[in-house]
Design a protein around this motif. Structure first.
Motif: not given
Length: 152
Positions: A17-28, A94-111
């Motif tokens: 969540l901290s990583l996603c918060e930092r990405n949101y702030a940078r992306l803005n 929530a002020q979060l930014a999350e990658v949801v697709r890279v190339a042809r891959y979508r919906k990544f599992a947490p592990r």
């Protein structure tokens, strides 16, 4: 010799969540003040590195962006092995930014178990969000030229 089973990767939610918060702030810092679906703009880091950002969807609490590498104004094919293109979901409440697709891959599992048929890393979701963080750091540290134009 004692053989032990390798430890399975355990996602650390506060770290993620901290990583996603930092990405949101940078992306803005790279986003225009007002944006709507269909808006696109370019970021030029240097003469060889051009990226196209496109607003795919906007809602009251979320926005989905597509970030693609472009050459001579045309997006690089997704079949290209080195294409750094990805979709990012911004959660404004929530002020979060999350990658949801890279190339042809979508919906990544947490592990992921490892090895697996797709050869995903055990912490693949975290790794792709770290890729976004690195890209955003590069854009901010190297500067960029951004120009917004409406899609036709």
């Amino acid at each position: 010799m004692l053989l032990t089973k390798p430890r399975q990767y355990q996602p650390q939610l506060p770290d993620f969540l901290s990583l996603c918060e930092r990405n949101y702030a940078r992306l803005n810092r790279l986003l225009p003040a007002d944006f709507a679906p269909g808006l696109q703009w370019g970021i030029t880091i240097n003469p060889q590195q051009h990226y196209q950002l496109t607003v795919l969807e906007c809602g009251p609490f979320t926005t989905r962006l597509q970030i693609e590498s472009v050459t001579a104004g045309q997006p690089i094919s997704l079949d290209n092995f080195v294409n750094p293109g990805f979709d990012v979901q911004l959660y404004h409440d929530a002020q979060l930014a999350e990658v949801v697709r890279v190339a042809r891959y979508r919906k990544f599992a947490p592990r992921y178990s490892y090895p697996n048929p797709q050869m995903m890393q055990p912490d693949e979701k975290r790794q792709i969000n770290l890729l976004l963080a690195d890209w955003l750091k590069l854009c901010i540290s190297q500067g960029y030229n951004a120009a917004a134009v409406e899609l036709k």
